[in-house]
Design a protein around this motif. Structure first.
Motif, mmCIF file in Angstrom:
data_model
loop_
_atom_site.group_PDB
_atom_site.id
_atom_site.type_symbol
_atom_site.label_atom_id
_atom_site.label_comp_id
_atom_site.label_asym_id
_atom_site.label_seq_id
_atom_site.Cartn_x
_atom_site.Cartn_y
_atom_site.Cartn_z
ATOM 1 N N CYS A 70 -30.852 -14.133 31.684
ATOM 2 C CA CYS A 70 -29.443 -14.271 31.329
ATOM 3 C C CYS A 70 -28.910 -12.953 30.767
ATOM 4 O O CYS A 70 -29.648 -12.008 30.563
ATOM 5 N N LEU A 71 -27.600 -12.938 30.517
ATOM 6 C CA LEU A 71 -26.976 -11.718 30.005
ATOM 7 C C LEU A 71 -27.382 -11.420 28.567
ATOM 8 O O LEU A 71 -27.349 -10.280 28.136
ATOM 9 N N CYS A 72 -27.713 -12.439 27.793
ATOM 10 C CA CYS A 72 -28.132 -12.181 26.413
ATOM 11 C C CYS A 72 -29.405 -12.951 26.107
ATOM 12 O O CYS A 72 -29.958 -13.622 26.967
ATOM 13 N N GLU A 91 -16.121 -9.231 22.594
ATOM 14 C CA GLU A 91 -15.162 -10.064 23.317
ATOM 15 C C GLU A 91 -14.305 -10.853 22.328
ATOM 16 O O GLU A 91 -13.088 -10.953 22.469
ATOM 17 N N SER A 92 -14.968 -11.413 21.335
ATOM 18 C CA SER A 92 -14.261 -12.223 20.337
ATOM 19 C C SER A 92 -13.263 -11.374 19.553
ATOM 20 O O SER A 92 -12.133 -11.796 19.301
ATOM 21 N N ARG A 96 -21.194 -9.706 27.640
ATOM 22 C CA ARG A 96 -20.832 -8.881 28.788
ATOM 23 C C ARG A 96 -22.080 -8.443 29.531
ATOM 24 O O ARG A 96 -23.165 -8.387 28.964
ATOM 25 N N SER A 97 -21.854 -8.100 30.751
ATOM 26 C CA SER A 97 -22.923 -7.512 31.532
ATOM 27 C C SER A 97 -23.072 -6.044 31.124
ATOM 28 O O SER A 97 -22.078 -5.370 30.881
ATOM 29 N N GLY A 114 -22.314 -20.919 27.847
ATOM 30 C CA GLY A 114 -22.054 -21.531 29.142
ATOM 31 C C GLY A 114 -21.905 -20.569 30.298
ATOM 32 O O GLY A 114 -21.689 -20.987 31.428
ATOM 33 N N LYS A 115 -22.028 -19.284 30.016
ATOM 34 C CA LYS A 115 -21.777 -18.308 31.075
ATOM 35 C C LYS A 115 -22.929 -18.249 32.087
ATOM 36 O O LYS A 115 -22.698 -18.208 33.288
#
Lengths: 208, 435
Positions: free
Chosen positions: B394-396, B186-187, B196-197, B350-351
């Motif tokens: 969580c996602l990660c 993403e970065s 990401r999912s 924060g996601k």
């Protein structure tokens, strides 16, 4: 009259072509803006957004996410002091205290009266074998002691040519390595422009 | 930089370290560097490269231990457009400095490895995402890439072949989360670095929406050696399932902190006491983090634990990114855990709610405990928050790691937590202020 110089905006407009998709240029562009101004003002972020044809809110969203982008004025020389575990075990708290005393500020982000210094407490810098460490003027200073901090501060207070000529702002234009083959990066007349005088920053409640 | 602290002349990765001007292409090449890339682009097929790495048994050194050849083979061969290798040089796991050590010694080793990997997945471009604070490694890489282009080892016709290869650099700007591969992508795409999912996995939809393999610096730096000596030769080192050598960073309360190349399978006692000189005189090792701050702690009584990756997994911890943080009896475990939780809370993107809320909740709880305002309630609260952070909610893995710090320090050092919470004392309080 824009906040960013016109040749910088021209340079920013050329960035998107360097990446598979233009959006990747946002961070390198913010870098250039920060380098010119010292920190990112709302106007500067808007102008970056305009040059990249992105929404200003989006650009600001990126800038606020990353700790190396400064949204408030900073000192010309910034101590990024690691206080994470490996450095803490070897006295980082004491180093933070010493830096505060040596540059005469009370909290992270506060700029010293002469505008020369500010400090931040940062997370692991990835040089744990040299703990305690900090990053200062694009280099790591290692095995820090109180005496070493005093030396680093005092050296930068001396009216030395090489320190005066250093760009006021942050990150991406590191000095070439001694003997490096690459051409020195020059950016038109920007270096000759005097660094803007920055007002001392008012105390903030927290710099989390 | 000060003198380099770590192995020189080791068996694999650090074989040439210590040679003068190793960072220059001429010296690197005079020792045998770029012979692997030359062989790969002029004599081999992508499938042969993947086979060789498969035989080596190399597993990712960024923390997840995933078999490298398998990761490459997931990238679809028949995809028509661009495919990328993305190098994770965003080293920021507390306690880990080995990628910086590699880059400052031998930037060409990574460039050669990244180019070989790019060839193996059928791509033409590798992107090195390097953390913004690594100024010197960035400059060294930038100059090394320029040298490789000048020499004709990268570019449209590397070594006279017709297989274009390029390595590009992208600087991060300070976010631990970018070490997580999808946040890094993403970065790289110019966004806030939020994971990401999955699925889709990066092999299918990675950088700029195209098939991508994300590899750690050390992983790719190992590849040229494997191609020069052969996969089976590499596989002679290490343990049954965890092959080869790796670089560990030893930091904290030891006499000789540094980066040491070890054969996987040696014990932590060997690393901490023999290589890193052990505890300071008069002190005992109380606790160590075996693989970065995100690995569950082990008490000093478990120094004879092997560095075997699967053995560590069986103990509930991990070899992770190889950052070994050692703490002796002069430091307080509760205070150390509190510092790490502050780190995870600060770096939470924060996601996902459990991570964002849980880590900050833990920080506030630790603050009360260290201000001598703790009680039975805080003990129970920490346990509940630790549970809420863990178990893949969580996602990660950032939230999980935060939970592991709380859970593992409480499990092994319950006494210190009770001292703080129930009796408002600290048995190592005398040195809390870092005398």
């Amino acid at each position: 009259m824009s906040t960013l110089s016109s040749h910088l905006l021209d340079e920013i407009k050329e960035l998107p072509a360097k990446y598979p998709q233009p959006r990747s240029a946002v961070m390198p562009a913010l870098d250039l803006a920060q380098e010119e101004l010292g920190h990112l003002t709302p106007e500067a972020m808007s102008e970056v957004a305009g040059a990249l044809q992105l929404d200003p809110g989006y650009v600001e969203g990126v800038a606020t996410f990353y700790t190396l982008f400064h949204l408030q004025p900073v000192g010309r020389h910034r101590f990024y002091i690691c206080t994470n575990l490996s450095c803490m075990l070897r006295g980082a708290e004491d180093i933070v205290d010493r830096v505060k005393g040596a540059i005469g500020v009370r909290e992270p982000g506060e700029v010293s009266k002469d505008g020369l210094f500010s400090y931040e407490e940062v997370e692991c810098l990835g040089a744990c074998e040299y703990a305690p460490v900090c990053r200062l003027d694009h280099r790591y200073e290692v095995d820090l002691t109180r005496a070493k901090i005093d030396l680093l501060v005092n050296n930068r207070r001396l009216p030395r040519k090489h320190i005066k000529s250093r760009p006021a702002a942050d990150v991406t234009t590191p000095r070439p390595l001694p003997g490096s083959a690459g051409p020195p990066r020059t950016r038109g007349g920007r270096q000759s422009k005097p660094a803007p005088r920055r007002p001392a920053r008012p105390p903030k409640e927290s710099d989390g | 930089m000060a003198e380099k602290r770590g192995t020189v002349g080791g068996p694999v990765l650090t074989e040439w370290f210590g040679k003068a001007k190793l960072h220059t292409l001429d010296v690197y090449e005079s020792l045998g560097g770029y012979s692997a890339l030359r062989k790969v682009v002029t004599e081999m097929t992508a499938a042969q490269v993947i086979d060789e790495v498969k035989m080596s048994g190399l597993r990712g050194r960024g923390g997840a231990d995933f078999p490298t050849a398998t990761k490459w083979s997931f990238v679809p061969k028949d995809h028509p457009g661009p495919k990328y290798i993305v190098v994770n040089a965003d080293e920021s796991e507390p306690g880990s400095a080995k990628d910086r050590y590699l880059l400052e010694n031998s930037p060409h080793m990574l460039i050669e490895g990244a180019a070989i990997a790019t060839f193996a997945i059928g791509g033409h471009q590798a992107w090195i995402y390097i953390r913004g604070e690594y100024d010197l490694p960035y400059e060294m890489l930038r100059d090394a890439i320029a040298e490789a282009h000048t020499k004709g080892y990268l570019g449209d016709h590397p070594f006279g072949s017709d297989y274009p290869l390029d390595v590009r650099l992208y600087r991060g700007h300070g976010a631990y989360i970018c070490g997580e591969e999808t946040a890094l992508l993403e970065s790289l795409e110019g966004k806030r670095a939020q994971p990401r999912s999955r699925p889709p996995f990066p092999a299918v939809k990675g950088a700029w929406g195209l098939p991508t393999a994300v590899n750690n610096v050390e992983t790719l730096a190992t590849v040229p050696w494997i191609m020069r000596h052969g996969g089976p030769e590499y596989a002679k080192r290490g343990t049954e399932k965890a092959k080869g050598t790796r670089i560990v960073t030893v930091s904290g309360d030891v006499q000789k902190p540094g980066n040491y190349e070890i054969e996987i399978g040696v014990t932590y006692r060997h690393i901490i006491e023999e290589l890193a000189g052990g505890a300071r005189p008069g002190h005992k090792i109380k606790v160590f983090w075996p693989g970065g701050s995100s690995a569950k702690v082990l008490p000093g009584s478990m120094l004879d634990t092997s560095t075997d990756l699967d053995g560590l997994k069986a103990l509930g911890t991990m070899g992770g990114s190889g950052g070994i943080i050692v703490m002796d009896d002069s430091h307080c475990v509760v205070k150390a855990a509190a510092r790490l939780l502050r780190f995870y809370a600060h770096e939470s993107c924060g996601k996902c709610t459990p991570c964002r809320v849980g880590s900050n909740w833990a920080v506030r709880t630790y603050e009360r405990i260290l201000a001598n305002e703790g009680s039975e309630t805080e003990l129970g609260l920490l346990e509940r928050v630790a549970d809420g952070l863990q178990n893949g909610r969580c996602l990660c893995g950032l939230g999980d790691a935060a939970g592991w710090v709380i859970e593992s320090t409480m499990r092994h050092f319950r006494g210190e937590y009770e001292e703080h919470c129930l009796r408002h004392t600290c048995s190592v309080g005398a040195v809390l202020a870092h005398a």
